[in-house]
Design a protein around this motif. Structure first.
Motif, mmCIF file in Angstrom:
data_model
loop_
_atom_site.group_PDB
_atom_site.id
_atom_site.type_symbol
_atom_site.label_atom_id
_atom_site.label_comp_id
_atom_site.label_asym_id
_atom_site.label_seq_id
_atom_site.Cartn_x
_atom_site.Cartn_y
_atom_site.Cartn_z
ATOM 1 N N ALA A 184 0.822 -1.210 0.000
ATOM 2 C CA ALA A 184 0.000 0.000 0.000
ATOM 3 C C ALA A 184 0.853 1.255 0.000
ATOM 4 C CB ALA A 184 -0.914 -0.001 1.225
ATOM 5 N N SER A 186 0.919 5.472 1.211
ATOM 6 C CA SER A 186 0.534 6.160 2.447
ATOM 7 C C SER A 186 0.855 7.645 2.326
ATOM 8 C CB SER A 186 1.290 5.574 3.641
ATOM 9 O OG SER A 186 2.694 5.762 3.486
ATOM 10 N N TYR A 333 -10.984 1.568 6.563
ATOM 11 C CA TYR A 333 -11.867 2.483 5.813
ATOM 12 C C TYR A 333 -12.570 1.751 4.679
ATOM 13 C CZ TYR A 333 -13.280 6.748 3.334
ATOM 14 O OH TYR A 333 -14.004 7.743 2.719
ATOM 15 N N SER A 336 -10.581 -4.406 0.121
ATOM 16 C CA SER A 336 -10.276 -4.540 -1.297
ATOM 17 C C SER A 336 -11.409 -5.237 -2.045
ATOM 18 C CB SER A 336 -8.981 -5.342 -1.477
ATOM 19 O OG SER A 336 -8.732 -5.599 -2.848
ATOM 20 N N GLU A 344 -7.997 -2.506 1.916
ATOM 21 C CA GLU A 344 -7.561 -1.634 0.822
ATOM 22 C C GLU A 344 -7.114 -0.274 1.346
ATOM 23 O OE1 GLU A 344 -9.944 1.281 -1.035
ATOM 24 O OE2 GLU A 344 -10.185 -0.052 -2.770
ATOM 25 N N THR A 345 -7.942 0.308 2.249
ATOM 26 C CA THR A 345 -7.684 1.660 2.742
ATOM 27 C C THR A 345 -7.941 1.707 4.246
ATOM 28 O OG1 THR A 345 -8.421 2.565 0.614
ATOM 29 C CG2 THR A 345 -8.265 4.101 2.469
ATOM 30 N N SER A 346 -7.060 2.388 4.974
ATOM 31 C CA SER A 346 -7.225 2.535 6.418
ATOM 32 C C SER A 346 -6.598 3.849 6.846
ATOM 33 C CB SER A 346 -6.555 1.378 7.163
ATOM 34 O OG SER A 346 -5.138 1.502 7.098
ATOM 35 N N ARG A 366 -3.393 4.852 4.836
ATOM 36 C CA ARG A 366 -2.755 3.952 3.866
ATOM 37 C C ARG A 366 -3.801 3.538 2.842
ATOM 38 N NH1 ARG A 366 1.871 1.212 6.302
ATOM 39 N NH2 ARG A 366 1.889 1.377 8.579
ATOM 40 N N SER A 367 -3.352 3.266 1.619
ATOM 41 C CA SER A 367 -4.276 2.734 0.625
ATOM 42 C C SER A 367 -3.515 2.122 -0.542
ATOM 43 C CB SER A 367 -5.214 3.825 0.094
ATOM 44 O OG SER A 367 -6.153 3.256 -0.818
ATOM 45 N N LYS A 372 -7.493 7.395 -3.422
ATOM 46 C CA LYS A 372 -8.125 7.474 -2.104
ATOM 47 C C LYS A 372 -7.234 8.227 -1.109
ATOM 48 C CE LYS A 372 -11.474 3.822 -2.495
ATOM 49 N NZ LYS A 372 -12.165 2.683 -1.846
ATOM 50 N N HIS A 430 -1.221 -4.787 3.182
ATOM 51 C CA HIS A 430 -1.684 -3.448 3.537
ATOM 52 C C HIS A 430 -0.677 -2.818 4.494
ATOM 53 C CE1 HIS A 430 -4.450 -0.162 3.903
ATOM 54 N NE2 HIS A 430 -4.433 -0.249 5.222
#
Length: 486
Positions: A184, A186, A333, A336, A344-346, A366-367, A372, A430
């Motif tokens: 990922a 960031s 968030y 995936s 996928e995203t946090s 992160r993503s 995003k 991730h």
């Protein structure tokens, strides 16, 4: 003792001897001058061609063994810095004190602190391999700085050190049977605000803490659903404010932007009776257990009477801070839609630092989808405007997307299966790896990331599984040999 056991011991002891050299040198992220100088001197003494760049990255070249001079150049890469955290009450200065190693039959850990196997063990393995490997093409060792904090070393590494290479093996993963082929991106998002202070209205002061949470790496562990001590403390204080006047004197929590905070503490002044404060804490503990009880085994929220501070934040500043800490998203968030089960995203609400005059909040999204992260940058600016903070947008680190045609991934996976009698797990993670920056500078570079098995990184519980060291070294050495005979 049979020969296999002798070989296991020889490799393990050789790698741990290299790791001990690193553990003896304080190397907190952003403070790598001493370890960089050591590596420059040490690798030069070993006969490698070494350079130290302006970011204190170390680049060391070793010639191919005879007969393999025309083989493609392969890079072994890791980072020299570490996340420095200690157990509560343990006397440790990360800028001065070495890591005290503790070894059992199964594990290597540290006394009272994080171990720094992330990524000291990867660097130690690479050095050992550079010293001992035979039948290989030209090799280059790149050891970067400040990976944990900003990836400054990877960002500032000249593309010249990457463009002539065909393959790169990043040694910064955390399970010996996993082959990482993507990671990922960031972005560092910080919020600051100048503080105004006034004399408190009452002399009754309390210290409240949130501790006992699991914490952990904000990429690898964010999908576990762990609690965030900073968010939890902010919710408790917000609930107290709903009961009466609460004047905030201090708020601090977290140890690193990329670590889920497992502790936070605040001092406040109020005329609310102790029984009412404890009732609010009990209600919030019950709320926490309903949200995280299947994951978090305990939450401790001690309340102690303390000497009244001379000054507290204005009511407006305290409210703005708590608003920010309760508005910022922390945790998963989005999952995936391409890889089942992968986050996928946090985002991680990682650190709150408060001085007499200013407060800083470190926030770390992160993503795997760069767009995003762009949204989070806009989100940060909007949230800052709404809460009266100033947003500081850091450099956005790119994600690393899997190369479906990777020759290196195929070689490593086949070699692992041959040596271990089972398949290697191939995955995208991730978490951030420097491979994203390497790919941006040389899109033709064929890369993988591997590593020995380490547990509870970025925490005082960090430990290395010793039995995975020799298999990892064997995997890299045989991979280098196969590259040499391509």
């Amino acid at each position: 003792m049979n020969k296999n056991h002798e070989g296991q011991n020889e490799v393990l002891e050789g790698v741990l001897a290299e790791f001990a050299k690193l553990a003896a040198i304080p190397r907190k992220s952003g403070h790598e001058q001493a370890v960089s100088d050591f590596l420059k001197s040490y690798l030069s003494e070993l006969g490698f061609t070494v350079m130290q760049d302006e970011a204190n990255n170390i680049i060391a070249d070793k010639k191919a063994t005879a007969g393999f001079e025309k083989a493609p150049l392969t890079i072994l890469q890791g980072h020299m810095d570490m996340v420095c955290v200690a157990e509560e009450g343990y006397d440790y200065d990360p800028l001065k004190d070495p890591i005290k190693l503790v070894r059992t039959e199964e594990y290597l850990s540290a006394e009272g602190t994080s171990l720094g196997a992330d990524d000291g063990i990867g660097v130690a393995e690479a050095i050992y391999i550079m010293k001992t490997a035979k039948d290989h093409g030209p090799l280059r060792l790149i050891v970067t700085t400040d990976e944990e904090q900003s990836m400054k070393g990877a960002i500032r590494l000249s593309a010249e050190h990457l463009k002539d290479a065909s393959f790169l093996i990043n040694c910064d993963s955390e399970n010996y049977d996993e082959l990482t082929v993507g990671s990922a991106g960031s972005v560092d998002l910080d919020f600051t605000r100048a503080l105004k202070r006034v004399e408190p209205e009452t002399p009754f002061a309390w210290k409240i803490e949130v501790k006992g949470l699991l914490g952990g790496h904000s990429g690898e562990r964010i999908g576990d659903g762990r609690g965030n001590a900073i968010r939890t403390l902010a919710m408790i204080l917000t609930a107290l404010q709903a009961k009466g006047e609460v004047e905030l004197a201090s708020f601090d929590g977290g140890k690193a932007r990329n670590a889920i905070p497992n502790d936070a503490a605040a001092v406040f002044v109020t005329d609310l009776p102790k029984e009412e404060i404890e009732a609010v804490i009990k209600d919030q503990q019950e709320r926490f257990k309903k949200m995280y009880g299947n994951v978090e085994p305990q939450i401790l929220v001690p309340l102690t009477s303390v000497e009244a501070p001379q000054q507290v934040l204005t009511a407006g500043d305290a409210k703005r801070l708590l608003n920010l800490l309760t508005i910022l998203h922390t945790g998963v968030y989005a999952m995936s839609t391409v890889i089942p089960g992968l986050v996928e995203t946090s985002a991680n609400l990682g650190v709150v630092n408060m001085t007499a005059d200013e407060v800083e909040v470190q926030f770390f999204p992160r993503s795997a989808v760069d767009q995003k992260l762009d949204e989070f940058r806009q989100y940060a600016e909007t949230v800052a405007e709404l809460t009266g903070f100033t947003a500081h947008i850091g450099t956005q680190s790119p994600g690393w997307k899997e190369n479906k045609d990777s020759r290196l991934a195929k070689i490593v996976a086949e070699t692992f299966a041959e040596q271990n009698g089972k398949p290697m797990k191939v995955e995208t993670i991730h978490a951030g790896l420097e491979c994203g920056w390497h790919f941006r500078k040389n899109p033709q570079l064929d890369m993988v990331s591997i590593g020995v098995t380490t547990k509870d990184i970025h925490s005082p519980k960090e430990h290395l599984v010793l039995a995975t060291v020799k298999p990892q070294v064997d995997l890299i050495v045989e991979t280098l040999h196969k590259i040499a005979v391509l």
